[in-house]
Scaffold this active site. Structure first.
Site, PDB file in Angstrom:
ATOM      1  N   HIS A 200       1.139  -1.214   0.202  1.00 62.12           N
ATOM      2  CA  HIS A 200      -0.119  -0.022  -0.118  1.00 62.12           C
ATOM      3  C   HIS A 200       1.021   1.034   0.052  1.00 62.12           C
ATOM      4  O   HIS A 200       0.550   2.403  -0.779  1.00 62.12           O
ATOM      5  CB  HIS A 200      -0.648   0.036   1.258  1.00 62.12           C
ATOM      6  CG  HIS A 200      -2.050  -0.727   1.086  1.00 62.12           C
ATOM      7  ND1 HIS A 200      -2.788  -0.491  -0.042  1.00 62.12           N
ATOM      8  CD2 HIS A 200      -2.758  -1.542   1.997  1.00 62.12           C
ATOM      9  CE1 HIS A 200      -3.889  -1.406   0.243  1.00 62.12           C
ATOM     10  NE2 HIS A 200      -3.959  -2.080   1.562  1.00 62.12           N
ATOM     11  N   CYS A 520      -4.561  -3.634 -27.743  1.00 58.48           N
ATOM     12  CA  CYS A 520      -4.335  -3.292 -26.052  1.00 58.48           C
ATOM     13  C   CYS A 520      -3.638  -4.187 -25.336  1.00 58.48           C
ATOM     14  O   CYS A 520      -3.485  -3.850 -24.070  1.00 58.48           O
ATOM     15  CB  CYS A 520      -5.901  -2.976 -25.494  1.00 58.48           C
ATOM     16  SG  CYS A 520      -6.676  -4.805 -25.603  1.00 58.48           S
TER      17      CYS A 520
END
Ligand code: PEP
Ligand code: MG
Length: 588
Positions: A200, A520
């Site tokens: 995080h 993509c």
């Protein structure tokens, strides 16, 4: 002078003095039984919870001052903390231990958080790709316990607010919520001895765009407060008290970097246009909403692929229609009128199946190799209620700006027909409820990422409004090489004649069927490969946002003739090494 190494988290070269931020240690807590009554320990715990909740609310108000990129990521983490302070397992079990075993509130919180962190954290048999997420979950338990324990013991938190402006912040540990306290206009770079590249804290530092290196070996022993450091965020390297030659080199590198940044911002405003005037569309792939600011900064003309899997992450509650709508609408509005292509849930790996099994979905019991069975659209068609909900949320968001919808892992026309029926059913239901939708529903396109889809592209284009070629999976399924296992080896390379021919078949079918087509997969992030694909007739590419500037830079220097010559040479290459050499040696 000494060199230290850590994990690169966020790029940028910085030369500045370091501020070492230490935290006062907590007193030892151990297995303490309370001399007080359980009632008074429970009351102490309640007070600490209320105090922690207040501190988290205060952190939240600080988010407003952060650059937009950081807000979302940190806000989501604060949501997790708030949930953990509510009627969570941690609080429930800590209370039970106080009542039953007469522990102090400190001991109950510490023991229970450690038990839960150990349960949530990675085990020896946890698959590699799940280890980071498991470590993050364990870290969340430890962080909330740390906050409760500081409030219970009255040992203060550290503060970053009085650090000298322009300093490099260095700490032994940097927790995710600390990122909310970092003002990127005042802190030049961030270093820590603990932490990984994808936890995080790392995600947030990247979102804040602060040069950062984590997991720096010996950081706190090798660095004194006030030392002059050179931080190279991209390389994960730190030089402590550099000699004059190294300093001069770093100053030159910093100047070059600033120049390059200027070049990128100039490039952003220029079109991706070949020298002959042909326009190329450059879109971005997005995995997390936190990437939006970067793709805008790098001049993306829209989102070519929004991978919606993050919404269904195991750490989150299963999102209902309105929860999904809120996220899609936020992204669509944030794109300010540029198109957003939302791909419906593309699960199929063991991770997604595990969650479906827990939710009681039967197809997850399929067994066999998860990459070769119930995945992508097939899985959704087995559980149409998941697809209907996602379609409904996307349809609602199509009122907020231009949206396209993309179906993953298509292998046959009947799948598209069934998906379209569900798409229209979702629209009818919404309209019946009085929800306003655009008079023309958003385009419904397909990923071409299996040899089956590429070989039958001429039939698929009759049913699909647009095509997106996913070279990552197309390579895996064509070459029988697992993309996750061998990403770095030459075995897994989209520059293989077979993959190239499948792309050519798909592009030709799309052009003949007058359907837009883009690439993509990761191949679109390689400028030389883009030149080859332009030669093959492609005019639209979607890639990770950081690849946009180099791809655009090359496009602006290219002519269609050059691309066509490259295509002819590439089509003649009969084996992968030859093909790779042709592409690599393009333009010397
Ligand atoms: C692909 O397979 O090329 C693709 C773009 O999809 P993903 O990488 O999400 O599987
Ligand atoms: Mg794919």
């Amino acid at each position: 002078m000494r060199r230290l190494h850590g994990r690169s988290v966020s790029a940028g070269i910085v030369i500045a003095n370091v501020a070492l931020v230490q935290e006062r240690p907590l007193p030892s807590i151990g297995n303490a039984c309370s001399a007080d009554t359980p009632e008074s320990e429970l009351a102490r715990l309640d007070n600490a919870i209320t105090q922690t909740q207040r501190q988290i609310t205060k952190l939240r108000t600080k988010l407003e001052a952060l650059p937009e990129e950081g807000r979302e990521e940190i806000g989501a983490l604060l949501d997790v903390y708030e949930r953990m302070l509510g009627h969570s397992r941690l609080i429930r079990t800590a209370r039970a231990r106080i009542a039953k075993d007469r522990l102090t509130a400190e001991a109950a919180v510490q023991q229970e958080s450690e038990t839960l962190a150990a349960l949530a954290g990675p085990k020896p048999n946890t698959p590699e790709e799940e280890r980071e997420a498991a470590a993050r979950r364990a870290g969340e338990f430890r962080e909330i316990a740390r906050r409760l324990l500081r409030n219970l013991t009255g040992v203060s938190f550290r503060a970053f607010s009085n650090l000298p402006v322009g300093c490099i912040l260095a700490a032994e540990q940097l927790r995710p919520a600390d990122a909310a306290l970092i003002d990127p206009t005042r802190i030049a770079a961030v270093l820590s001895e603990g932490g990984g590249a994808t936890d995080h804290t790392a995600i947030m530092l990247r979102a804040l765009n602060v040069p950062a290196v984590l997991a720096v070996t010996d950081l706190t022993s090798a660095v004194q407060d006030g030392d002059l450091l050179i931080v190279d965020g991209a390389r994960g390297e730190i030089v402590v008290n550099p000699d004059p030659a190294t300093l001069a080199e770093a100053q030159a590198a910093m100047a070059a970097e600033a120049q390059e940044r200027k070049g990128i911002s100039r490039l952003r405003r220029l079109p991706a246009r070949l020298t002959g005037g042909e326009d190329i569309e450059l879109l971005a792939n997005v995995e997390l909403p936190a990437e939006l600011p970067l793709l805008r900064r790098n001049g993306a003309q829209g989102i070519g692929l929004l991978r919606s899997e993050f919404l269904f992450d195991e750490d989150r509650e299963w999102p209902d229609e309105m929860a999904q709508y809120a996220v899609y609408a936020g992204i669509v509005r944030g794109m300010d009128g540029l198109p957003t292509t939302i791909r419906v849930l593309d699960w199929g790996g063991e991770k997604g199946l595990e969650r479906l099994r827990m939710l009681g979905y039967a197809a997850a019991e399929d067994g066999g190799n998860p990459a070769l069975g119930m995945r992508g659209l097939r899985l959704l068609l087995h559980h149409p209620e998941i697809l209907l909900t996602q379609f409904s949320a996307i349809l609602r968001a199509s009122m907020d700006g231009p949206v396209r919808v993309l179906l993953p892992m298509v292998t046959a026309t009947n799948e598209i027909v069934t998906a379209r029926e569900l798409f229209e059913k979702a629209a009818r239901r919404l309209r019946r409820k009085g929800v306003k939708l655009p008079s023309r529903l958003p385009p419904l396109g397909i990923m071409v990422e299996t040899p089956a889809a590429a070989m039958t592209a001429d039939a698929l284009v009759q049913h699909a409004d647009f095509l997106a070629i996913g070279t990552n999976d197309l390579t895996m399924y064509t070459l029988a090489v697992d993309r996750a296992m061998t990403m770095d080896s030459d075995l897994y390379s989209p520059l293989h004649p077979a993959v190239l021919r499948l792309i050519a078949t798909t592009v030709n079918a799309a052009l003949r069927g007058h359907r837009p087509v883009c690439v993509c997969g990761e191949l679109a992030a390689d400028p030389h490969a883009v030149a080859l694909l332009i030669g093959m007739g492609l005019r639209s590419f979607s890639m990770t946002a950081s690849a946009l500037p180099p791809v655009k830079k090359l496009i602006r220097a290219l002519s269609l003739e050059e691309c066509d010559t490259l295509r002819r040479q590439a089509m003649l290459a009969d084996d992968p090494p030859n093909l790779r050499a042709v592409v690599r040696n393009f333009r010397g």
